[in-house]
Write a protein that holds these residues in place. Structure first.
Motif, short mmCIF file in Angstrom:
data_model
loop_
_atom_site.label_atom_id
_atom_site.label_comp_id
_atom_site.label_asym_id
_atom_site.label_seq_id
_atom_site.Cartn_x
_atom_site.Cartn_y
_atom_site.Cartn_z
N TYR A 1 45.26 26.91 72.63
CA TYR A 1 43.96 27.23 72.01
C TYR A 1 42.77 26.91 72.91
N LYS B 1 41.52 24.95 64.09
CA LYS B 1 42.10 25.88 63.13
C LYS B 1 41.02 26.57 62.32
N GLU C 1 40.36 30.62 62.03
CA GLU C 1 40.44 31.36 60.77
C GLU C 1 39.13 32.05 60.44
N ARG D 1 47.18 30.44 54.09
CA ARG D 1 47.59 30.34 55.49
C ARG D 1 47.59 31.72 56.13
#
Length: 609
Positions: free
Chosen positions: A340, A453, A457, A486
């Motif tokens: 990432y 995260k 998203e 998720r």
């Protein structure tokens, strides 16, 4: 609008439908003896026929042959068809299915159920003239009317005729070619005298070559045409007519010429092409690069999509056979090395470039390509052009290219087109997934910050909104964004909205606006999301309905108006005096307005107002 023709399924401009006679006439199909011609008015005037409830009645006409000089056409009233004459019988004078003769220069809505394109036989073999005639007439007549091309169909060209928008054909050309000694198949035609063995097992061919004469050849040709039409209908149902037509290009020049001419009519084919399909897209020829789905994806990625990760390095990686890419073994290895710290964009033929946030979007998740290990010049140019347009709209500090050697010329070509070229580092030592190459990739990103995260998203939801609804929609529709569930089934919520009765909220009171649909990489709106869309500055795709509350679907008779920008698969707001709803379009916008039957919107949520 038509009273007797109904469309049941669509695949681009091709449709499956029926003319509602006493015994329904299926389309695309052969007219056969189901056409009653009231006759030409060149010799004398004709009375309006009574019509036959089990036949399509062609009203009196004055058609002119193809190639008639403009001066002659003008002398006899433009296209020379009686449907445009002041004293012509009107289709609404009949209580049965009716048809009128039209030509491209004067085609308009006559209220008929079907339209016969004048000069059909002369269009075969002339792809430019054929495509111009069909697209011009189809734009001029109602979407829910049938188009009949007479004297043109053969087993080898009928798929191209239907793909262009023709609904009805006849067996005249196939029959005549048989009497002339030409044996027709879906792959082309043979001289009967050259055939030592008959490549068919139809009733006319079962007697063997010695007993096979020109009468039997004509019978075979008609059967072969009927078989080809069955294949075409099956391909339309499967959403694979384009794939079939690309395959035919190996055998016949006319279908290929028609296909490529239609690719040049992008506005015509794109309007009728759905945003997504259940079926995979087969990339087997270079013609695939010109498909409307491919061009639409490339256009939206380079004009609507906002690269929100462009404060990090851009990482270019090859595609994978497994879709979505993130589920493949190779991309799992890449992700472990990336950790990432960069924005991943996959490069692939025929799609172009696929940002990680759009990996589930059609057709990025639903294509299958023929892998040869070599790239054609057309592929190089297409992907380089898309990558260059993508980079022009981004501001990446640098580019990390984790691509095999055969991809590098594409990157170089794209960078050559930029005014400002970011630094580029190549990390593949021999193959992208070897230990040395992966270590090189990890080393190239050393010192870069990881993104979390929540950021991933949020950027994914906003990227999908940009792609689906238009540039800027992600920030406009999802201001105070929260995500739930998720990936790839993310729920988009907003904490800045006052919930209304019936709104879905989380434990903190954030209102549910949309859900990611993983099968097609789109967003499914709730009523709260639809209201936010209407209240925003993002152009709303709206369907105006009459005074009723839709439950499950909106049928064509209830539609008053619809935005022409609506495509099959689009999210749409349904609005009327008594209801507010949101759902998914089943017909493109103009088709909704023209239609008199069938479902035009699948309604997800509705409320009485």
């Amino acid at each position: 609008m038509t009273d007797h023709f109904e469309v049941h399924a669509r695949d681009g401009a091709a449709r499956i439908g029926e003319i509602r006679l006493d015994t329904p006439l299926r389309t695309p199909g052969l007219v056969g003896d189901r056409l009653h011609d009231a006759g030409s008015e060149w010799a004398a005037g004709r009375e309006t026929p009574d019509g036959d409830p089990d036949a399509l009645t062609l009203l009196p006409h004055r058609a002119l042959p193809a190639g008639t000089p403009d001066s002659v056409r003008e002398t006899f009233g433009g296209a020379g068809n009686a449907a445009s004459a002041d004293d012509a019988p009107a289709p609404d004078e009949l209580d049965v299915a009716s048809a009128v003769v039209v030509a491209p220069d004067t085609a308009t809505d006559h209220g008929a159920d079907a339209y016969v394109l004048s000069g059909g036989p002369a269009l075969v073999g002339h792809a430019e003239r054929f495509v111009d005639a069909v697209t011009t007439v189809r734009r001029a007549i109602p979407d829910d009317s049938a188009l009949y091309l007479a004297g043109a169909a053969t087993p080898a060209n009928v798929a191209a005729l239907v793909y262009a928008g023709v609904d009805l054909v006849d067996a005249d050309r196939a029959h005549v070619r048989g009497t002339q000694g030409f044996y027709l198949t879906a792959e082309g035609e043979y001289f009967l005298e050259d055939l030592e063995e008959l490549p068919c097992a139809c009733p006319a061919c079962r007697g063997g070559r010695e007993a096979f004469d020109r009468r039997a050849c004509a019978e075979h040709n008609v059967t072969a045409l009927e078989t080809a039409l069955r294949t075409v209908r099956a391909r339309i149902r499967d959403g694979r007519l384009r794939d079939y037509l690309e395959g035919q290009g190996r055998h016949e020049s006319f279908p290929t010429s028609v296909l490529r001419r239609l690719d040049g009519e992008y506005a015509y084919v794109e309007e009728r092409t759905p945003l997504f399909r259940r079926e995979s897209l087969l990339a087997a020829t270079e013609d695939t690069l010109r498909r409307p789905e491919i061009r639409r994806f490339a256009d939206r990625v380079t004009s609507r999509y906002v690269p929100r990760f462009d404060d990090r390095p851009l990482l270019l990686v090859p595609c994978s056979a497994t879709k979505p890419y993130s589920e493949s073994q190779s991309h799992a290895q890449f992700h472990r090395a990336i950790d990432y710290r960069a924005h991943t964009v996959s490069m692939t033929s025929p799609i172009g470039v696929v940002p990680q946030e759009l990996e589930t979007t059609y057709p990025a998740q639903q294509y299958d390509s023929v892998v040869t290990g070599h790239w054609s010049e057309t592929e190089y140019e297409f992907i380089a052009a898309v990558l260059a347009r993508y980079l022009e709209r981004a501001d990446y500090p640098r580019v990390v290219s984790h691509l095999p050697a055969d991809y590098r010329p594409i990157v170089d070509r794209a960078l050559d087109r930029l005014d400002t070229v970011p630094p580029v580092e190549h990390t593949v030592v021999d193959h992208p997934t070897t230990e040395d190459s992966l270590a090189s990739l990890a080393g190239a990103l050393e010192g870069e910050d990881r993104f979390g995260k929540r950021e991933r998203e949020h950027h994914t939801v906003r990227a999908l909104a940009d792609y689906v609804f238009g540039a800027g929609a992600g920030d406009e529709l999802f201001c105070d964004l929260r995500t739930g569930s998720r990936y790839p089934k993310l729920r988009a919520l907003d904490a800045g909205i006052e919930p209304r009765p019936g709104d879905d909220t989380d434990d903190d009171g954030a209102v549910h606006l949309a859900t990611m649909v993983p099968n097609y990489g789109t967003l499914s709106l709730t009523l709260a999301g639809a209201r936010r869309w209407v209240e925003s500055d993002v152009p709303t795709k709206r369907v105006e309905i009459d005074a009723f509350v839709p439950q499950g679907s909106v049928l064509a008779p209830g539609v008053i108006d619809a935005d022409e920008s609506i495509r099959v698969g689009d999210e749409v707001v349904v609005d009327g005096p008594e209801a507010f709803a949101v759902g998914r379009a089943q017909v493109h916008g103009r088709g909704m307005v023209d239609a008199t039957r069938g479902i035009v919107v699948q309604v997800r949520h509705s409320v009485e107002t």
